[in-house]
Design an enzyme around this catalytic site. Structure first.
Site, PDB file in Angstrom:
ATOM      1  N   ASP A  22      -8.614  -0.129   4.158  1.00 46.80           N
ATOM      2  CA  ASP A  22      -8.680   1.327   3.955  1.00 46.80           C
ATOM      3  C   ASP A  22      -9.975   1.721   3.248  1.00 46.80           C
ATOM      4  OD1 ASP A  22      -7.660   3.898   4.223  1.00 46.80           O
ATOM      5  OD2 ASP A  22      -6.696   3.848   2.253  1.00 46.80           O
ATOM      6  N   ASN A  70      -1.800   7.146  12.839  1.00 41.09           N
ATOM      7  CA  ASN A  70      -3.238   7.430  13.010  1.00 41.09           C
ATOM      8  C   ASN A  70      -3.547   8.233  14.284  1.00 41.09           C
ATOM      9  OD1 ASN A  70      -4.268   4.300  11.458  1.00 41.09           O
ATOM     10  ND2 ASN A  70      -4.192   6.322  10.537  1.00 41.09           N
TER      11      ASN A  70
HETATM   12  C1  IPE Z   1      -3.403   2.770   6.775  1.00 42.09           C
HETATM   13  O1  IPE Z   1      -4.408   3.588   6.292  1.00 42.09           O
HETATM   14  C2  IPE Z   1      -3.661   2.432   8.228  1.00 42.09           C
HETATM   15  C3  IPE Z   1      -4.796   1.536   8.486  1.00 42.09           C
HETATM   16  C4  IPE Z   1      -5.566   0.999   7.577  1.00 42.09           C
HETATM   17  C5  IPE Z   1      -5.034   1.231   9.886  1.00 42.09           C
HETATM   18  P1  IPE Z   1      -4.295   5.161   6.287  1.00 42.09           P
HETATM   19  O2  IPE Z   1      -5.563   5.688   5.753  1.00 42.09           O
HETATM   20  O3  IPE Z   1      -3.889   5.653   7.643  1.00 42.09           O
HETATM   21  O4  IPE Z   1      -3.077   5.409   5.288  1.00 42.09           O
HETATM   22  P2  IPE Z   1      -2.726   6.700   4.403  1.00 42.09           P
HETATM   23  O5  IPE Z   1      -2.750   7.873   5.338  1.00 42.09           O
HETATM   24  O6  IPE Z   1      -3.775   6.812   3.365  1.00 42.09           O
HETATM   25  O7  IPE Z   1      -1.388   6.408   3.823  1.00 42.09           O
HETATM   26  C1  IPE Z   2      -9.038   2.864   7.372  1.00 41.25           C
HETATM   27  O1  IPE Z   2      -9.970   3.723   6.821  1.00 41.25           O
HETATM   28  C2  IPE Z   2      -9.186   2.719   8.850  1.00 41.25           C
HETATM   29  C3  IPE Z   2      -8.111   3.353   9.641  1.00 41.25           C
HETATM   30  C4  IPE Z   2      -7.093   3.997   9.159  1.00 41.25           C
HETATM   31  C5  IPE Z   2      -8.210   3.250  11.072  1.00 41.25           C
HETATM   32  P1  IPE Z   2      -9.727   5.287   6.757  1.00 41.25           P
HETATM   33  O2  IPE Z   2     -10.265   5.902   8.003  1.00 41.25           O
HETATM   34  O3  IPE Z   2      -8.308   5.600   6.483  1.00 41.25           O
HETATM   35  O4  IPE Z   2     -10.639   5.708   5.542  1.00 41.25           O
HETATM   36  P2  IPE Z   2     -10.289   6.759   4.409  1.00 41.25           P
HETATM   37  O5  IPE Z   2      -9.004   6.327   3.791  1.00 41.25           O
HETATM   38  O6  IPE Z   2     -10.177   8.097   5.079  1.00 41.25           O
HETATM   39  O7  IPE Z   2     -11.445   6.681   3.472  1.00 41.25           O
HETATM   40 MG    MG Z   3      -7.260   5.843   4.772  1.00 39.40          MG
END
Ligand code: IPE
Ligand code: IPE
Ligand code: MG
Length: 251
Positions: A22, A70
């Site tokens: 993340d 997502n």
């Molecule tokens: C979890 O991260 C999913 C992945 C890393 C693929 P998210 O960014 O989607 O999770 P939330 O929304 O912060 O809980």
């Molecule tokens: C994790 O990084 C990757 C996926 C969820 C696909 P994020 O895209 O959630 O990055 P932040 O949390 O918005 O910084």
């Molecule tokens: Mg995220």
């Protein structure tokens, strides 16, 4: 310069590490870049992390790549992520082959674009003989999807008379999850500063050690992985027993 790897006890390496990668979007934002560039940089971080995991003999790495939630992101970001899956899985195939790493996936792949599916199929075929390690991509995955599906499969079997409801126990339930062939994660790492699980491996992490770090995923690498493993090795896993019992078992 001292190398963190020297602080790792190779006889107690976690067998299975699960990672919530993340912070890609925030990494890009702080640099004034498009979020998709954060995801792209995230592939480099994964490459480095897998290399380091191999160095210490981790057998399974399961990475949260795309959750069922997502899909609710802006269309352009979802597209960029799917394109990145197609592109990177193909590009990384030779590296996975040379390190003896087999690619596998958990999640409902039926909703993925054709190009992504083709890359995955290609990589799975090419890496099928890998025995050193397994990389598991959680793609269009969520625990509630997986647990609901297992409940449906078991209910179907009970309705068909293949099993009796009272035959269902934790082992049978585990065998109906997407992770049936893998040991449970010993260590779960979440980067990016949030302390939540976000619908990831809820059943499987019942007794995993949880490790949260502030580093955004694109900045994560060898030393960060080793720090997590060192911390893991300093924890006492008790599985409901007392500390005295655990210590007695170790002698
Ligand atoms: C979890 O991260 C999913 C992945 C890393 C693929 P998210 O960014 O989607 O999770 P939330 O929304 O912060 O809980
Ligand atoms: C994790 O990084 C990757 C996926 C969820 C696909 P994020 O895209 O959630 O990055 P932040 O949390 O918005 O910084
Ligand atoms: Mg995220």
């Amino acid at each position: 310069m001292s190398d963190l790897i020297d602080q790792i006890d190779k006889t107690k390496t976690p067998k299975h590490i699960a990672i919530i990668m993340d912070g890609n979007g925030r990494w890009a934002k702080q640099k004034g870049l498009d979020r998709s560039l954060g995801h792209k940089e995230g592939i480099t971080a994964l490459h480095k992390t897998l290399e380091a995991a191999n160095e210490v003999g981790v057998k399974y790495v399961t990475v949260y790549t795309f959750s069922t939630e997502n899909w609710n992101r802006p269309k352009e970001e979802v597209e960029a992520l799917m394109n990145l899956v197609s592109y990177s899985v193909r590009l990384e195939t030779p590296t996975l082959v040379s390190s003896g790493t087999r690619l596998e996936c958990i999640g409902d792949l039926s909703r993925l674009p054709k190009a992504a599916l083709e890359s995955i199929e290609y990589c799975k075929r090419e890496t099928a003989k890998g025995t050193a390690a397994t990389l598991i991509l959680a793609l269009n995955y969520s625990s509630r999807w997986e647990i609901t599906k297992a409940a449906q499969d078991l209910a179907r079997k009970a309705a068909n008379g293949e099993i009796r409801p009272e035959d269902i126990d934790a082992d049978m339930f585990s065998q109906h999850l997407a992770t049936a062939n893998y040991p449970e994660p010993d260590l779960l790492i979440r980067t990016g500063g949030e302390q939540r699980i976000s619908n990831y491996l809820l059943w499987q992490i019942s007794y995993s050690e949880l490790y949260f770090c502030d580093t955004y995923w694109p900045d994560f690498g060898r030393d960060d992985l080793f720090k997590a493993i060192i911390e893991y090795q300093n924890r006492e896993r008790r599985f409901g027993k007392t500390s005295a019992q655990i210590q007695a078992e170790q002698v």
